[in-house]
Design a protein around this motif. Structure first.
Motif: not given
Length: 410
Positions: A191-203, A268-273, A281-282, A298-301
Motif C-alpha cells: 500500500x506504499x509506492x515509489x516514484x521511479x525517477x524524480x528527474x523524470x517526474x519533474x520533467x 543523500x549520496x547518489x551513484x550511477x548504476x 537490482x532495478x 533504486x531509480x532508473x539509472x
C-alpha cells in the motif's frame, strides 16, 4: 475563471498548478530553483502512506537521546543553529502531548488515505503512469533485538491504508544478498509506492503544466498585502498561492502570520548504476535500514542512500560529516553501491506538530498557502493539489482542512 499566481515550483506547486489549470484557471508559476535542487527533487522517492502518526509524539521524544548524531544516530542539533531549533523544540514538546498527538493522527489519516489514489489519478492524466511504482517497501534490521522491537512497533502503529506484512523467504534472500551479513529481520509494507525517477517526474510535471497553458516565470516572488488583498509584484493575478517550502515562512511572516517552521535538512549520496548484474537490482522496492535511519532507493539509472534530520537554517553550509557517514554506512553494510558519489543536501519544511499548513490566509481573502509537508511533500503533493483547488474554487475539500490552518499557531 481567475488568474492565480503560484509561488514555488516544487512538487506541491507544480501538482497544484496543473490541477488549477485543469479546473479552468490561468496560472503563473514563479520558481527560482532552475537547477532542481529543492527537497522535492532530492528525496527518497517514497510515497509514504504508512506515516499516519505525526513525528510529534512522546515516542519520538523518548527516542531522541539514542538518535543523536554525536552518538551515531541521524538527528543533529548544530550548536550554531540553537536559536532556530530551541524554540522549535519547545513547540514540538507541546505538540507531542497525547491529546495533540491523537488529534494529529485523526487529521492525517484521511489525508494519507487519499495520497496514493491522488497520485494514480494525476499520473494517468499527465501520461506518466510508468513513474508510479506500487510495490511497497522493505524495512530491515541486522540486530535481533532491534528486529524484534522494530517489527512490534510497526505492527502496533497506525499505518492507515498501508499494511505491514511478514517478509517472504524470497524477499529475505534478496535483501540478504545485498548485505555483507544476513539481516536478523525484515518486514514488507503493502500500500506504499515509489516514484521511479524524480528527474523524470519533474520533467513530466513541467511538460504537463506547459501543455495546459501554464506560464512559468523564473524569479523570486515579492508578495504583498494591501487593503485586504494579496498581490505579486510585476505579475497580474487575482489570487495568490504560497507553496514555497521553507521559503514560505518568510513570505507569510512578512504578511503577519505566525509560522514556526524550521528547515529540517536531509542528506543523500547518489551513484550511477554501472553494472546491472552486480549493482542494486532495478526491480527492488526501497529498503529502509532502520538501525541506521537510512533508506536506499533504486531509480532508473542511479541508486541513492538518504538519511539525517538536521535542524537549522536553510542557508547554513552543509555538513560534510553527514555525507561521510552515509558513505560509511554503505561500506559497513557491504551494499552494492560504488562511487564516485553525487552529494546533495535539501531542506524539508517542518512545522512543530508535523502537520502541513494548508488553507486560506487571514487578512487577505485571495491569499492561500500549502507548505510545511516535512517528510511527506512528495507523498502529499497530488492530494494537496486537489484540496487547494477545491478551496480556491469555493467547493468543499474532500479532507477537512481546519487542522492544517495556520491559525493553530496564532
Amino acid at each position: 475563471m481567475s488568474a492565480i499566481g503560484v509561488v514555488g515550483g516544487g512538487v506541491v506547486g507544480l501538482c497544484t498548478g496543473i490541477a488549477l489549470l485543469e479546473a479552468g484557471h490561468r496560472v503563473v508559476l514563479l520558481d527560482d530553483d532552475a537547477q532542481g535542487q529543492a527537497a522535492s527533487w532530492g528525496n527518497a522517492g517514497h510515497i509514504a502512506t504508512e506515516q499516519v502518526e505525526p513525528l510529534a509524539s512522546l515516542e519520538t521524544l523518548r527516542s531522541l537521546p539514542s538518535r543523536l548524531f554525536l552518538r551515531g544516530g541521524a538527528l543533529a542539533f548544530p550548536p550554531g543553529a540553537v536559536r532556530h531549533w530551541l524554540p522549535f523544540g519547545l513547540r514540538l514538546l507541546a505538540a507531542s502531548r497525547p491529546a495533540r498527538f491523537r488529534a494529529g493522527c485523526a487529521a492525517m489519516a484521511p489525508l494519507m488515505a487519499q495520497a496514493l489514489p491522488a497520485w494514480r489519478a494525476l499520473a494517468q492524466r499527465i501520461g506518466a503512469e510508468d513513474l508510479l511504482r506500487e510495490e511497497g517497501h522493505f524495512v530491515a534490521w541486522h540486530g535481533a533485538a532491534a528486529a524484534q522491537a522494530g517489527t512490534a512497533a510497526w505492527q502496533a502503529a497506525q499505518t492507515g491504508t498501508a499494511s505491514v506484512q511478514p517478509v517472504s523467504d524470497a524477499d529475505r534472500a534478496r535483501i540478504d544478498a545485498l548485505c555483507r551479513a544476513p539481516v536478523a529481520g525484515a518486514v514488507r509494507f503493502a500500500g506504499t509506492a515509489q516514484i521511479a525517477d524524480l528527474g523524470a517526474l519533474r520533467q513530466a510535471l513541467h511538460q504537463a503544466f506547459a501543455a495546459r497553458g501554464g506560464e512559468r516565470v523564473q524569479a523570486k516572488a515579492a508578495v504583498r498585502v494591501a487593503g485586504g488583498s494579496a498581490a505579486i509584484a510585476g505579475v497580474e493575478v487575482d489570487q495568490v498561492l504560497v507553496c514555497a517550502g521553507v521559503r514560505s515562512r518568510a513570505i507569510l511572516e512578512r504578511l503577519g502570520h505566525a509560522v514556526p517552521m524550521i528547515a529540517e535538512r536531509g542528506y543523500h549520496i547518489r551513484a550511477q548504476i554501472r553494472d546491472e548484474q552486480t549493482g542494486w537490482p532495478a526491480d527492488l522496492p526501497p529498503v529502509v535500514f532502520e538501525e541506521r535511519s537510512m533508506i536506499v532507493t533504486r531509480y532508473r539509472d542511479t541508486v541513492q542512500a538518504a538519511s539525517f534530520v538536521e535542524l537549522g537554517h536553510p542557508d547554513a553550509p552543509a555538513d560534510p560529516r553527514k555525507w561521510a557517514r552515509l558513505e560509511r554506512h554503505v561500506a559497513d553494510l557491504g551494499l552494492p553501491i560504488t562511487g564516485p558519489y553525487q552529494r546533495w543536501m535539501g531542506c524539508r519544511p517542518t512545522l512543530p506538530d508535523y502537520l502541513p499548513a494548508i488553507g486560506r490566509a487571514q487578512g487577505a481573502d485571495n491569499l492561500f498557502y500549502a507548505f510545511g509537508h516535512q517528510h511527506l511533500g512528495l507523498t502529499l503533493a497530488a492530494v494537496t493539489a486537489d484540496l487547494v483547488t477545491a478551496l480556491i474554487d469555493g467547493a468543499t475539500p474532500a479532507v477537512p482542512l481546519a487542522p492544517f490552518d495556520l491559525a493553530r499557531f496564532a
